[in-house]
Motif scaffolding. Structure first.
Motif, PDB file in Angstrom:
ATOM      1  N   GLY A 102      31.669  36.400  32.238  1.00  0.00           N
ATOM      2  CA  GLY A 102      31.914  36.279  33.669  1.00  0.00           C
ATOM      3  C   GLY A 102      33.380  36.210  34.050  1.00  0.00           C
ATOM      4  N   PHE A 103      33.663  36.808  35.201  1.00  0.00           N
ATOM      5  CA  PHE A 103      34.992  36.737  35.810  1.00  0.00           C
ATOM      6  C   PHE A 103      35.059  35.469  36.653  1.00  0.00           C
ATOM      7  CE2 PHE A 103      37.503  37.468  39.679  1.00  0.00           C
ATOM      8  CZ  PHE A 103      38.751  37.706  39.128  1.00  0.00           C
ATOM      9  N   GLN A 104      36.137  34.693  36.478  1.00  0.00           N
ATOM     10  CA  GLN A 104      36.309  33.438  37.213  1.00  0.00           C
ATOM     11  C   GLN A 104      37.683  33.377  37.858  1.00  0.00           C
ATOM     12  OE1 GLN A 104      35.787  30.558  34.050  1.00  0.00           O
ATOM     13  NE2 GLN A 104      33.589  30.397  34.408  1.00  0.00           N
ATOM     14  N   SER A 105      37.776  32.584  38.904  1.00  0.00           N
ATOM     15  CA  SER A 105      39.080  32.324  39.526  1.00  0.00           C
ATOM     16  C   SER A 105      39.200  30.835  39.802  1.00  0.00           C
ATOM     17  CB  SER A 105      39.243  33.140  40.815  1.00  0.00           C
ATOM     18  OG  SER A 105      38.159  32.920  41.685  1.00  0.00           O
ATOM     19  N   TYR A 106      40.433  30.341  39.717  1.00  0.00           N
ATOM     20  CA  TYR A 106      40.695  28.911  39.862  1.00  0.00           C
ATOM     21  C   TYR A 106      41.778  28.661  40.902  1.00  0.00           C
ATOM     22  CZ  TYR A 106      37.899  27.729  35.776  1.00  0.00           C
ATOM     23  OH  TYR A 106      36.852  27.545  34.914  1.00  0.00           O
ATOM     24  N   THR A 107      41.571  27.601  41.670  1.00  0.00           N
ATOM     25  CA  THR A 107      42.589  27.113  42.593  1.00  0.00           C
ATOM     26  C   THR A 107      42.870  25.652  42.252  1.00  0.00           C
ATOM     27  OG1 THR A 107      40.895  26.492  44.220  1.00  0.00           O
ATOM     28  CG2 THR A 107      41.902  28.677  44.441  1.00  0.00           C
ATOM     29  N   LEU A 108      43.932  25.118  42.824  1.00  0.00           N
ATOM     30  CA  LEU A 108      44.319  23.746  42.518  1.00  0.00           C
ATOM     31  C   LEU A 108      43.299  22.761  43.081  1.00  0.00           C
ATOM     32  CD1 LEU A 108      46.523  21.930  41.288  1.00  0.00           C
ATOM     33  CD2 LEU A 108      47.560  21.837  43.562  1.00  0.00           C
ATOM     34  N   GLY A 109      42.861  21.827  42.257  1.00  0.00           N
ATOM     35  CA  GLY A 109      41.905  20.817  42.689  1.00  0.00           C
ATOM     36  C   GLY A 109      41.388  20.066  41.493  1.00  0.00           C
ATOM     37  N   ARG A 110      40.325  19.282  41.710  1.00  0.00           N
ATOM     38  CA  ARG A 110      39.784  18.471  40.626  1.00  0.00           C
ATOM     39  C   ARG A 110      38.357  18.835  40.264  1.00  0.00           C
ATOM     40  NH1 ARG A 110      42.046  12.382  41.893  1.00  0.00           N
ATOM     41  NH2 ARG A 110      44.197  12.975  42.281  1.00  0.00           N
ATOM     42  N   GLY A 111      37.771  19.788  40.998  1.00  0.00           N
ATOM     43  CA  GLY A 111      36.451  20.289  40.635  1.00  0.00           C
ATOM     44  C   GLY A 111      35.314  19.318  40.815  1.00  0.00           C
ATOM     45  N   GLU A 112      35.442  18.330  41.726  1.00  0.00           N
ATOM     46  CA  GLU A 112      34.384  17.328  41.876  1.00  0.00           C
ATOM     47  C   GLU A 112      33.060  17.934  42.325  1.00  0.00           C
ATOM     48  OE1 GLU A 112      38.213  15.105  43.061  1.00  0.00           O
ATOM     49  OE2 GLU A 112      37.337  17.073  43.387  1.00  0.00           O
ATOM     50  N   ARG A 153      37.715  33.416  46.556  1.00  0.00           N
ATOM     51  CA  ARG A 153      36.393  33.961  46.883  1.00  0.00           C
ATOM     52  C   ARG A 153      36.440  35.472  47.054  1.00  0.00           C
ATOM     53  NH1 ARG A 153      34.981  29.045  51.085  1.00  0.00           N
ATOM     54  NH2 ARG A 153      34.410  27.509  49.482  1.00  0.00           N
ATOM     55  N   LEU A 154      37.527  35.963  47.662  1.00  0.00           N
ATOM     56  CA  LEU A 154      37.678  37.414  47.780  1.00  0.00           C
ATOM     57  C   LEU A 154      37.750  38.068  46.405  1.00  0.00           C
ATOM     58  CD1 LEU A 154      40.297  37.843  50.670  1.00  0.00           C
ATOM     59  CD2 LEU A 154      37.815  38.141  50.790  1.00  0.00           C
ATOM     60  N   MET A 155      38.489  37.445  45.489  1.00  0.00           N
ATOM     61  CA  MET A 155      38.609  37.983  44.134  1.00  0.00           C
ATOM     62  C   MET A 155      37.239  38.059  43.460  1.00  0.00           C
ATOM     63  SD  MET A 155      41.606  38.921  42.980  1.00  0.00           S
ATOM     64  CE  MET A 155      43.324  38.870  43.506  1.00  0.00           C
ATOM     65  N   GLN A 156      36.431  37.020  43.635  1.00  0.00           N
ATOM     66  CA  GLN A 156      35.099  37.041  43.022  1.00  0.00           C
ATOM     67  C   GLN A 156      34.278  38.208  43.568  1.00  0.00           C
ATOM     68  OE1 GLN A 156      36.105  34.398  40.475  1.00  0.00           O
ATOM     69  NE2 GLN A 156      34.010  35.156  40.446  1.00  0.00           N
ATOM     70  N   GLN A 157      34.372  38.445  44.864  1.00  0.00           N
ATOM     71  CA  GLN A 157      33.613  39.544  45.476  1.00  0.00           C
ATOM     72  C   GLN A 157      34.111  40.902  44.990  1.00  0.00           C
ATOM     73  OE1 GLN A 157      33.903  39.111  49.742  1.00  0.00           O
ATOM     74  NE2 GLN A 157      33.311  36.970  49.681  1.00  0.00           N
ATOM     75  N   GLU A 158      35.428  41.116  45.133  1.00  0.00           N
ATOM     76  CA  GLU A 158      35.982  42.451  44.904  1.00  0.00           C
ATOM     77  C   GLU A 158      36.051  42.837  43.430  1.00  0.00           C
ATOM     78  OE1 GLU A 158      36.478  44.702  47.024  1.00  0.00           O
ATOM     79  OE2 GLU A 158      36.401  43.610  48.920  1.00  0.00           O
ATOM     80  N   VAL A 159      36.432  41.908  42.575  1.00  0.00           N
ATOM     81  CA  VAL A 159      36.551  42.241  41.146  1.00  0.00           C
ATOM     82  C   VAL A 159      35.182  42.495  40.543  1.00  0.00           C
ATOM     83  CG1 VAL A 159      37.292  41.404  38.885  1.00  0.00           C
ATOM     84  CG2 VAL A 159      38.744  41.034  40.881  1.00  0.00           C
ATOM     85  N   CYS A 160      34.207  41.663  40.900  1.00  0.00           N
ATOM     86  CA  CYS A 160      32.858  41.860  40.355  1.00  0.00           C
ATOM     87  C   CYS A 160      32.240  43.147  40.891  1.00  0.00           C
ATOM     88  CB  CYS A 160      31.979  40.650  40.666  1.00  0.00           C
ATOM     89  SG  CYS A 160      32.529  39.143  39.829  1.00  0.00           S
ATOM     90  N   LYS A 161      32.555  43.488  42.152  1.00  0.00           N
ATOM     91  CA  LYS A 161      32.066  44.742  42.736  1.00  0.00           C
ATOM     92  C   LYS A 161      32.689  45.942  42.022  1.00  0.00           C
ATOM     93  CE  LYS A 161      32.154  44.948  47.211  1.00  0.00           C
ATOM     94  NZ  LYS A 161      32.702  45.112  48.587  1.00  0.00           N
ATOM     95  N   ALA A 162      33.983  45.854  41.744  1.00  0.00           N
ATOM     96  CA  ALA A 162      34.679  46.988  41.121  1.00  0.00           C
ATOM     97  C   ALA A 162      34.294  47.176  39.662  1.00  0.00           C
ATOM     98  CB  ALA A 162      36.191  46.793  41.239  1.00  0.00           C
ATOM     99  N   THR A 163      34.170  46.080  38.940  1.00  0.00           N
ATOM    100  CA  THR A 163      33.960  46.167  37.495  1.00  0.00           C
ATOM    101  C   THR A 163      32.495  46.080  37.073  1.00  0.00           C
ATOM    102  OG1 THR A 163      34.182  43.771  37.209  1.00  0.00           O
ATOM    103  CG2 THR A 163      36.203  45.092  37.067  1.00  0.00           C
ATOM    104  N   GLY A 164      31.670  45.499  37.932  1.00  0.00           N
ATOM    105  CA  GLY A 164      30.282  45.262  37.546  1.00  0.00           C
ATOM    106  C   GLY A 164      30.125  44.087  36.603  1.00  0.00           C
ATOM    107  N   ARG A 165      31.175  43.305  36.433  1.00  0.00           N
ATOM    108  CA  ARG A 165      31.099  42.156  35.527  1.00  0.00           C
ATOM    109  C   ARG A 165      30.372  40.997  36.197  1.00  0.00           C
ATOM    110  NH1 ARG A 165      31.262  44.776  31.458  1.00  0.00           N
ATOM    111  NH2 ARG A 165      31.584  42.936  30.179  1.00  0.00           N
ATOM    112  N   GLN A 166      29.880  40.086  35.397  1.00  0.00           N
ATOM    113  CA  GLN A 166      29.166  38.919  35.909  1.00  0.00           C
ATOM    114  C   GLN A 166      30.093  38.023  36.720  1.00  0.00           C
ATOM    115  OE1 GLN A 166      26.596  37.021  33.011  1.00  0.00           O
ATOM    116  NE2 GLN A 166      27.078  34.997  33.829  1.00  0.00           N
ATOM    117  N   ASN A 167      29.585  37.479  37.818  1.00  0.00           N
ATOM    118  CA  ASN A 167      30.369  36.590  38.679  1.00  0.00           C
ATOM    119  C   ASN A 167      30.325  35.173  38.114  1.00  0.00           C
ATOM    120  OD1 ASN A 167      31.466  35.001  40.756  1.00  0.00           O
ATOM    121  ND2 ASN A 167      30.659  36.337  42.343  1.00  0.00           N
TER     122      ASN A 167
END
Length: 414
Positions: free
Chosen positions: A115-125, A186-200
């Motif tokens: 899966g393709f993932q993206s991270y932003t600053l935070g603590r993931g609660e 969130r845009l990256m999750q949409q567009e990259v998975c759409k372009a590559t067909g990889r798992q979100n």
């Protein structure tokens, strides 16, 4: 009292930086993770540091070729070692508008993940126990490069995610940028998975050092798992080399159209000062259907057309040209478009005005700014880049001046 003065100072500094940023080209910093003595995660046929550089350069060259109003800065263009602090400092020193760090994920042992993932600053609660553990593993691995630096105890003194007190300016900047970072993620999750067909693999948050040290919206991308053979193989194919950057670019364009206010959106100023059409997302060509498939596909398309949402009706044309007339600018064309052209996406009653060598199409017209404001919200699903413009006596005027005059007339009961 001292803490209050510090906060006031930092708020003033933030305002000054914001005003300065409004008068410059959009600056994108692309960070190829790892490099040099920091090899990153190892795969069976490749290393993380080489893949991140490959994709960072491909993404940057795409932006440079299609967005003349964007300055692209790379943290590295060769197999060079940089500390996390140095990477962030490159972005901070150049007053970057956006920071994107590219990485490849991995799991130890015999575990398999995709899966393709993206991270932003935070603590993931909010990601739950499983997600929290996964985020903690990513943070531990990506932050581990800190220990290659001789002065890491001093530079990264405030990176303890459990500390009750965090750096004041870091918190102020993070609060200002978190919303934009999450939106891009969130845009990256949409567009990259759409372009590559990889798992979100989802959009996540964590206390990643390279994001924590930057003073602008920032995200970290994990393209896939180099420890999973099929994912590593895909990241080493020509298809992956083409489609990952395509996805990055499409997400970046959508983000920039929403947040870049330095010039009129969606039109861009070219290298010679001419107005040029906006940068468009890139889409992979649809594979041609085989003759036997065409008949089967016709019915679903027809069914979808019958359930399509009705286009909002355009309001009547404003009669009083002596007052500001507000319109919604939706697109630009080199020539005149016929009524019903597919570029109008079902909208009727569109008009245009000429500016330079272009026909700039508008939707709706009213002396009532609020009416046009509401109408714009109705068509954002069709034209997310649409914006309001103003005319008076047939001539284009500053929309802010038009709004002020509209409010003044309304208060006077006119």
């Amino acid at each position: 009292m001292k803490k209050r003065r510090l906060i006031s100072f930092f708020l003033f500094l933030l305002l000054a930086l914001t005003l300065q940023a409004a008068n410059k080209r959009f600056t994108l910093v692309i960070d190829a993770g790892h490099g040099g003595k920091d090899h990153g995660a190892p795969g069976a046929i490749s290393e993380e540091k080489n893949l991140t550089l490959k994709y960072a350069l491909a993404f940057g060259r795409l932006v440079e070729a299609k967005c003349p109003d964007v300055e692209v800065i790379y943290t590295r263009t060769t197999d060079t070692y940089l500390t996390l602090h140095e990477r962030a400092e490159i972005a901070n020193r150049n007053n970057a508008d956006l920071f994107i760090s590219i990485h490849i994920n991995a799991l130890d042992g015999i575990h398999t993940a995709r899966g393709f993932q993206s991270y932003t600053l935070g603590r993931g609660e909010t990601t739950g126990d499983k997600g929290l553990k996964m985020n903690a593993d990513v943070a531990k691995r990506e932050n581990s490069v800190i220990f290659l630096e001789s002065n890491y105890k001093t530079v990264y003194a405030n990176l303890n995610g459990n500390a009750p007190e965090l750096d004041i300016m870091g918190e102020i900047i993070a609060d200002q940028n978190r919303e934009r970072s999450v939106y891009l993620s969130r845009l990256m999750q949409q567009e990259v998975c759409k372009a590559t067909g990889r798992q979100n693999g989802g959009s996540h948050q964590n206390n990643l050092a390279v994001l924590r040290l930057t003073k602008m919206p920032a995200i970290l991308l994990e393209l896939g798992f180099i420890s999973t053979p099929d994912e590593e193989n895909y990241m080493n194919t020509e298809d992956g080399h083409t489609k990952y950057p395509m996805g990055f670019y499409n997400a970046f364009i959508r983000y920039k159209e929403k947040y870049d206010n330095s010039i009129d959106v969606p039109y861009r100023v070219g290298a010679e000062g001419r107005r040029t059409p906006p940068a468009e997302p890139i889409r992979a060509p649809e594979p041609e259907a085989k003759p036997a498939e065409k008949k089967e596909q016709a019915a679903p398309r027809q069914k979808a057309a019958t359930t399509r949402k009705e286009a909002p009706a355009a309001p009547p044309k404003a009669a009083n040209e002596d007052r500001p007339v507000f319109k919604i600018q939706i697109l630009v064309s080199n020539g005149v478009l016929k009524a019903g052209d597919r570029q109008f996406k079902g909208l009727t009653g569109c008009d245009f005005y000429e500016e330079g060598n272009y026909k700039k199409y508008t939707y709706g017209a009213s002396n009532d700014y609020n009416e046009i404001y509401r109408l714009r919200k109705q068509i954002l699903d069709k034209f997310p880049e649409a914006f309001i413009i103003a005319f008076k006596n047939g001539k284009k005027m500053n929309v802010n001046e038009g709004i002020r005059e509209f409010k003044k007339n309304r208060q006077a009961g006119r």
